[in-house]
Write an enzyme that holds these catalytic residues in place. Sequence first.
Site, short mmCIF file in Angstrom:
data_model
loop_
_atom_site.label_atom_id
_atom_site.label_comp_id
_atom_site.label_asym_id
_atom_site.label_seq_id
_atom_site.Cartn_x
_atom_site.Cartn_y
_atom_site.Cartn_z
N SER A 195 0.91 -1.39 -0.23
CA SER A 195 0.11 0.24 0.15
C SER A 195 0.45 1.07 -0.05
CB SER A 195 -1.05 0.02 1.15
OG SER A 195 0.05 -0.07 2.19
N ASP A 434 -3.11 6.38 11.79
CA ASP A 434 -2.63 5.65 10.59
C ASP A 434 -1.88 6.31 10.94
OD1 ASP A 434 -0.90 4.60 8.43
OD2 ASP A 434 -3.46 4.93 7.46
N HIS A 437 0.90 5.21 6.63
CA HIS A 437 0.88 5.78 5.21
C HIS A 437 0.49 7.41 5.57
CE1 HIS A 437 -1.48 2.21 4.87
NE2 HIS A 437 -1.10 2.26 3.91
#
Length: 461
Positions: A195, A434, A437
């Site tokens: 990702s 998060d 990312h």
Amino acid sequence: MRITENSLSIPKFMELSSVSAIKDTWKVFILGTIISCFMLILLLTENTHNHKPSLLAQFPPLSEPSISPIISPSPTTITSIVEPPFSSPNVNTSLLFPDVENPKVVNDVKRVMEPRKKCNMFDGRWVYKADAIASYCPLRCPFIEDKMSCLKNGRPDFEYEKWVWEATDCDIPLMNGTDLVEKFRNKRVVLVGDSLNRNMWESLACTLYSSIPYPSIKAEVRFESAHIKTFLRAKDEYNFTVEFYWSPYLVEHNTNHESGKKVLVLDKLSPNSESWIAADILIFNSGMWWSQTGTRKSWELFEYNGKLTKDIPLQQAYHIAMRTWAKWVQQNVDPTKTKVFFRSISTEHKAPQYHQWCYDRSQPLVETYRSLYPKTLILVIESVIRGMRKVKVTYLNVTKLSQSRIDAHPSLFRIKNWTHLATTYTHNLSSYTDCGHWCLPGVPDTWNRLLYASLVFDSHV
């Protein structure tokens, strides 16, 4: 007997003749010096004419400047051009080449005479620039996932977009989306990995999409599956595609194995590898999923040489898998047609115990970063890349530049209803933030800027 000036009796005629002789001697000396200098100038001029071919032989022809990338995994160095290109304040070409009047020829001469400068563009610092502007507007780009769209999700500060990476020893060109569109004309660009590479793909796709005139008409966006394939296809005169393929391990991850276990097949490449072939630019990554433990670990057994086992040490398993990937690259990539990159591990900031947690951070990290990612895995991939001979791989070493950017993760702004998380899970917020990312625009834009710089430097070969 003491001799004094008065005790020396010198006849008058001898005194006059001595002075005259001294004057004559200096006249001869001066005349001889002038003649010698004149002869030396003639000799040097003749020597220059006689040896001009051998002097220029050490340089390539002016039309083919020697600016080639030096691909090395650690540290990555490339032969670069310091902006403005080929300017040298210590060289006066008008004196060395008085007959050259054409500015283009003068620039070519400077290009030949400019010493080659090795630039590690991955070593540098982040500099705050209040007037920094992203190469795209996130609200107008259809590629950004909701969890990366911090602006749309209500993040109130935008200072993280104002930090610009500057290399220590050289200038890196800023991202030029219009030029990148031209470089990608009639080409196929493929990103493969986890990702974080999809994070990079979204940034790249947004930059390209925003640089195409009338993108809604001249570009096609397709999401076959977030975990299989997504791509941007530019139509008409541009005719390029930028694709992403989900493969966090690069080798096969079999979740439907006959054993009933989740199995990593170390000596077999990912099934979608057939789609990687015939790309003009390949960008790989693999690492973060290998280091997961506990419930985040997505495999139960390794398979190697047809045998199932769980006793292979992680470092050895990763090494086998990366050698499987390297073998595929060597066998399936034409180095005269395809440029291959491997992006290094992206930094996470999810360690509250070290005061390195991205929650509520709006400034880059100033203290020393403590990595939780195994250093041995970094050494493995660098060693594998270094050993690849037939096809050279450029190592995009973004690890160091990512370490200080604790401020640029989505954190709670990975969802629109972030206030619910902040008020409901107060005592366990680290499980809901998060910190792996990156917000877009953000740090992956710099990764793509370094990719763009590599392509710019490489185009001078």
